[in-house]
Design an enzyme around this catalytic site. Sequence first.
Site, PDB file in Angstrom:
ATOM      1  N   CYS A   2       0.821  -1.213   0.000  1.00 62.04           N
ATOM      2  CA  CYS A   2       0.000   0.000   0.000  1.00 62.04           C
ATOM      3  C   CYS A   2       0.854   1.262   0.000  1.00 62.04           C
ATOM      4  O   CYS A   2       2.011   1.249   0.414  1.00 62.04           O
ATOM      5  CB  CYS A   2      -0.869   0.011   1.239  1.00 62.04           C
ATOM      6  SG  CYS A   2      -1.817  -1.477   1.455  1.00 62.04           S
ATOM      7  N   ARG A  27       4.804   0.035  -6.205  1.00 61.44           N
ATOM      8  CA  ARG A  27       4.812  -0.817  -5.023  1.00 61.44           C
ATOM      9  C   ARG A  27       3.767  -1.930  -5.113  1.00 61.44           C
ATOM     10  O   ARG A  27       3.790  -2.863  -4.323  1.00 61.44           O
ATOM     11  CB  ARG A  27       4.548   0.025  -3.778  1.00 61.44           C
ATOM     12  CG  ARG A  27       5.587   1.107  -3.583  1.00 61.44           C
ATOM     13  CD  ARG A  27       5.229   1.991  -2.428  1.00 61.44           C
ATOM     14  NE  ARG A  27       5.314   1.264  -1.175  1.00 61.44           N
ATOM     15  CZ  ARG A  27       6.409   1.188  -0.435  1.00 61.44           C
ATOM     16  NH1 ARG A  27       7.494   1.779  -0.817  1.00 61.44           N
ATOM     17  NH2 ARG A  27       6.415   0.508   0.695  1.00 61.44           N
ATOM     18  N   TRP A  74      -3.121  -2.622  -1.453  1.00 61.95           N
ATOM     19  CA  TRP A  74      -2.791  -3.990  -1.868  1.00 61.95           C
ATOM     20  C   TRP A  74      -3.513  -4.893  -0.874  1.00 61.95           C
ATOM     21  O   TRP A  74      -3.191  -4.908   0.314  1.00 61.95           O
ATOM     22  CB  TRP A  74      -1.267  -4.186  -1.806  1.00 61.95           C
ATOM     23  CG  TRP A  74      -0.763  -5.451  -2.392  1.00 61.95           C
ATOM     24  CD1 TRP A  74      -0.471  -5.692  -3.705  1.00 61.95           C
ATOM     25  CD2 TRP A  74      -0.443  -6.661  -1.686  1.00 61.95           C
ATOM     26  NE1 TRP A  74       0.003  -6.969  -3.852  1.00 61.95           N
ATOM     27  CE2 TRP A  74       0.029  -7.589  -2.644  1.00 61.95           C
ATOM     28  CE3 TRP A  74      -0.497  -7.052  -0.353  1.00 61.95           C
ATOM     29  CZ2 TRP A  74       0.444  -8.879  -2.304  1.00 61.95           C
ATOM     30  CZ3 TRP A  74      -0.096  -8.339  -0.006  1.00 61.95           C
ATOM     31  CH2 TRP A  74       0.366  -9.226  -0.989  1.00 61.95           C
ATOM     32  N   ASN A 100      -1.427   1.828   5.973  1.00 57.06           N
ATOM     33  CA  ASN A 100      -0.565   0.746   5.470  1.00 57.06           C
ATOM     34  C   ASN A 100      -0.257  -0.179   6.641  1.00 57.06           C
ATOM     35  O   ASN A 100      -0.070   0.294   7.751  1.00 57.06           O
ATOM     36  CB  ASN A 100       0.778   1.287   4.969  1.00 57.06           C
ATOM     37  CG  ASN A 100       0.645   2.071   3.689  1.00 57.06           C
ATOM     38  OD1 ASN A 100      -0.434   2.173   3.129  1.00 57.06           O
ATOM     39  ND2 ASN A 100       1.755   2.621   3.228  1.00 57.06           N
ATOM     40  N   GLY A 101      -0.151  -1.473   6.372  1.00 56.08           N
ATOM     41  CA  GLY A 101       0.195  -2.413   7.439  1.00 56.08           C
ATOM     42  C   GLY A 101      -1.003  -3.261   7.822  1.00 56.08           C
ATOM     43  O   GLY A 101      -1.976  -3.351   7.076  1.00 56.08           O
ATOM     44  N   GLU A 483      17.724 -17.094  -8.884  1.00 55.32           N
ATOM     45  CA  GLU A 483      17.282 -15.733  -9.196  1.00 55.32           C
ATOM     46  C   GLU A 483      16.741 -15.643 -10.625  1.00 55.32           C
ATOM     47  O   GLU A 483      15.736 -14.973 -10.885  1.00 55.32           O
ATOM     48  CB  GLU A 483      18.444 -14.755  -8.969  1.00 55.32           C
ATOM     49  CG  GLU A 483      18.217 -13.323  -9.422  1.00 55.32           C
ATOM     50  CD  GLU A 483      17.064 -12.603  -8.738  1.00 55.32           C
ATOM     51  OE1 GLU A 483      16.443 -13.160  -7.824  1.00 55.32           O
ATOM     52  OE2 GLU A 483      16.759 -11.475  -9.157  1.00 55.32           O
ATOM     53  N   LYS A 487      13.019 -14.402 -11.504  1.00 60.33           N
ATOM     54  CA  LYS A 487      12.724 -13.280 -12.423  1.00 60.33           C
ATOM     55  C   LYS A 487      11.731 -13.733 -13.484  1.00 60.33           C
ATOM     56  O   LYS A 487      10.779 -13.035 -13.806  1.00 60.33           O
ATOM     57  CB  LYS A 487      13.984 -12.789 -13.148  1.00 60.33           C
ATOM     58  CG  LYS A 487      14.936 -11.921 -12.419  1.00 60.33           C
ATOM     59  CD  LYS A 487      14.446 -10.585 -11.989  1.00 60.33           C
ATOM     60  CE  LYS A 487      13.741 -10.630 -10.681  1.00 60.33           C
ATOM     61  NZ  LYS A 487      14.425 -10.381  -9.480  1.00 60.33           N
ATOM     62  N   GLU A 490       8.201 -14.200 -12.008  1.00 60.25           N
ATOM     63  CA  GLU A 490       7.615 -12.927 -11.553  1.00 60.25           C
ATOM     64  C   GLU A 490       7.032 -12.103 -12.695  1.00 60.25           C
ATOM     65  O   GLU A 490       5.961 -11.540 -12.562  1.00 60.25           O
ATOM     66  CB  GLU A 490       8.698 -12.054 -10.896  1.00 60.25           C
ATOM     67  CG  GLU A 490       9.017 -12.400  -9.485  1.00 60.25           C
ATOM     68  CD  GLU A 490      10.022 -11.415  -8.910  1.00 60.25           C
ATOM     69  OE1 GLU A 490      11.144 -11.335  -9.435  1.00 60.25           O
ATOM     70  OE2 GLU A 490       9.670 -10.728  -7.954  1.00 60.25           O
ATOM     71  N   HIS A 506      18.159 -35.948  -8.876  1.00 57.62           N
ATOM     72  CA  HIS A 506      17.382 -36.327  -7.689  1.00 57.62           C
ATOM     73  C   HIS A 506      15.915 -35.936  -7.827  1.00 57.62           C
ATOM     74  O   HIS A 506      15.204 -35.849  -6.812  1.00 57.62           O
ATOM     75  CB  HIS A 506      18.001 -35.691  -6.441  1.00 57.62           C
ATOM     76  CG  HIS A 506      19.408 -36.136  -6.208  1.00 57.62           C
ATOM     77  ND1 HIS A 506      19.723 -37.373  -5.704  1.00 57.62           N
ATOM     78  CD2 HIS A 506      20.580 -35.524  -6.464  1.00 57.62           C
ATOM     79  CE1 HIS A 506      21.039 -37.491  -5.638  1.00 57.62           C
ATOM     80  NE2 HIS A 506      21.584 -36.381  -6.110  1.00 57.62           N
ATOM     81  N   LYS A 607       6.127  -4.195  -4.281  1.00 53.72           N
ATOM     82  CA  LYS A 607       7.559  -3.907  -4.293  1.00 53.72           C
ATOM     83  C   LYS A 607       8.197  -4.140  -2.943  1.00 53.72           C
ATOM     84  O   LYS A 607       9.277  -4.683  -2.844  1.00 53.72           O
ATOM     85  CB  LYS A 607       7.779  -2.450  -4.736  1.00 53.72           C
ATOM     86  CG  LYS A 607       9.242  -2.042  -4.803  1.00 53.72           C
ATOM     87  CD  LYS A 607       9.987  -2.816  -5.869  1.00 53.72           C
ATOM     88  CE  LYS A 607      11.468  -2.540  -5.879  1.00 53.72           C
ATOM     89  NZ  LYS A 607      12.198  -3.569  -6.644  1.00 53.72           N
TER      90      LYS A 607
HETATM   91  C1  F6R Z   1      12.020 -10.104  -6.502  1.00 57.08           C
HETATM   92  C2  F6R Z   1      11.916  -9.164  -5.411  1.00 57.08           C
HETATM   93  C3  F6R Z   1      11.579  -9.678  -4.071  1.00 57.08           C
HETATM   94  C4  F6R Z   1      12.401  -8.931  -3.008  1.00 57.08           C
HETATM   95  C5  F6R Z   1      11.964  -9.352  -1.600  1.00 57.08           C
HETATM   96  C6  F6R Z   1      12.791  -8.668  -0.541  1.00 57.08           C
HETATM   97  O1  F6R Z   1      12.298  -9.481  -7.716  1.00 57.08           O
HETATM   98  O2  F6R Z   1      12.082  -7.987  -5.588  1.00 57.08           O
HETATM   99  O3  F6R Z   1      11.771 -11.050  -3.964  1.00 57.08           O
HETATM  100  O4  F6R Z   1      13.753  -9.208  -3.195  1.00 57.08           O
HETATM  101  O5  F6R Z   1      10.619  -9.022  -1.421  1.00 57.08           O
HETATM  102  O6  F6R Z   1      12.693  -7.291  -0.646  1.00 57.08           O
HETATM  103  P1  F6R Z   1      13.747  -6.335   0.015  1.00 57.08           P
HETATM  104  O7  F6R Z   1      15.048  -6.524  -0.704  1.00 57.08           O
HETATM  105  O8  F6R Z   1      13.193  -4.964  -0.158  1.00 57.08           O
HETATM  106  O9  F6R Z   1      13.866  -6.750   1.456  1.00 57.08           O
END
Ligand code: F6R
Length: 612
Positions: A2, A27, A74, A100-101, A483, A487, A490, A506, A607
Amino acid sequence: MCGIVGYVGHRDAVPYLLEGLHALEYRGYDSAGVAVRVDGALRVCRCEGRLSALESRIAAEGLTGSPGIGHTRWATHGEPSERNAHPHLDCNSRLAVVHNGIVENYADLRRRLVADGHHFSSETDTEVIPHLIEERLRRGVAARDAVREAMRELEGSFAVGILLADDSQCIFAARHGSPLVVGLGKEGNFIASDALAISRHVESVIYLEDGQVAEVTPQAVTVIDLEGREVKIEPRPLTVKAEEAEKAGFETFMLKEIHEQPRVLWSMIERHVDENGEINIDFGDLDSEFLRRLERIMVVACGTAFYAGLYGKLFLEHLTEIAVEADLGSEFRYRAPKFDQDTLIIAVSQSGETADTLASVRSAKSRGAPVFSICNVPMSTLARESDAVFYTQAGPEIGVASTKAFTAQLAALALFSLRVAEVRGELTAEDKNQLLTDLRRVPQAIHRVLLAKEHIAEIAEKHHSGPSALYLGRRFNYPVALEGALKNKEISYQHAEGYAAGEMKHGPIALISEYMPVVCICTRTADNLYEKMISNIKEVQARHGRIIAVATEGDRRVAELAEDVIYVPEVREEFSPMVNVVALQLLAYYAAHARGNDIDKPRNLAKSVTVE
Ligand code: F6R
């Protein structure tokens, strides 16, 4: 997640609110709304979906007014809908709240408020807040104290913005566990959950601490604690620049951020390594004696940052005798890890606001362990709660899928490891100098990968339509396989699994068929691990898997085995993740592009995950 924006001043609040909400769009959100004060009453406009829908509705209603608050939501409690969108109101529509929260005790509070005759119109946890304030205002409590007392009843984490119909000159902000800033500008004063949202209009900001309430008028900001005592906070100059949050001619923020990586890494190396090869890292109170006696490090992080943490573990173990573990914040906080004040906790986080990472840090700190954090956002909660901070200074990362923050975390962990090994006498001057020389080659190597983007786009277009993809890597490139797969899922929504290549037999080998793209990270290594990776590729080939290899320039052997090859410049294996991952970022990017997805705002993602 949010986002909150608020404006108090002598101009119409609506344009400021919409501009701020747009800046927070990255976000992640699924509904939005604003409330403004008009002729002593509140007018609210909310809707499900994108901000463009809210803007159309505001335009159709001709909504103007001041002061005002706005929100992107959100969904956590209750589906995304107009009814659940913020702002939420009290029974008589005399006060509006954005939040937020999560209010963890909302069910109990709601039951009590309903029994006292309050009327609720949403399924949200947030809606208890306006009613808690309302019950105090009805008893004649002054607004400032009504807000403060209501905050004392809430459990959980929150950042709150409040607008009162009875007060034409004031908005309130309160924080406990979720970030909130107050911005001071020439055209008025602001509140926001991220300084980026108001960066065009403010010169300085006040970062609220947990348990603080701010009364914000066009002329002044008064901050009090939950006991009602005034707290003096000096505003700080705002360091984030509005233009950093623009696309600079790229079609998306993510593509821009992928291209920023050579510069981000180059300037980090410049900042931390002087011309004599001395590595400068601010360890705060963690002195050399502590670093020398250190026997244990635990890295905690989530998502992409966790994969950076895995790389940090590998590199620290490679250079030092320290036992290193890497754990997910969401797991660490609920297990019983054994550590003491001689264990260092390293928290890795782009935002510095990730709830699980923060909870892990707090639990470690309460048991006496010092915390070193690697963080991108200045003055974030994590940065403020750590004993020492390595700021990655990658600039605002707006694309939801992390790219430049990840490579910056890898480089930060590499520099940290080199310095710690040096302090402990575990690295000779000669080896250090060679490693630094090799690290300095990385930005240029990334630049060369970027030049291959059209070729990578062609490969992505060919393979994106399959239901699933497998990513394989070994040792330093095992986190890169994880990773790369993350990506891909996502942003392209193609299911993908990252695996240590040695684990393939395995289980995942059962999946391989002519329909399965298998991305194999097979850049050269100084030992026989490269040969092991070649064997894995042959195993995939024997089962007709469609191999996309990431290989070192000039490697003809891989070309004979793979259907497609992305060549990357040769760099030392320890630093190859920073280069190889860029190829995988581009592969995911162009797969998402081919699928026509909203790359900067992938569905369901936020985000910064500020709730558990
Ligand atoms: C993936 C991504 C998330 C963040 C995770 C931690 O592309 O961005 O997996 O890496 O939510 O976020 P931070 O780094 O802000 O603690």
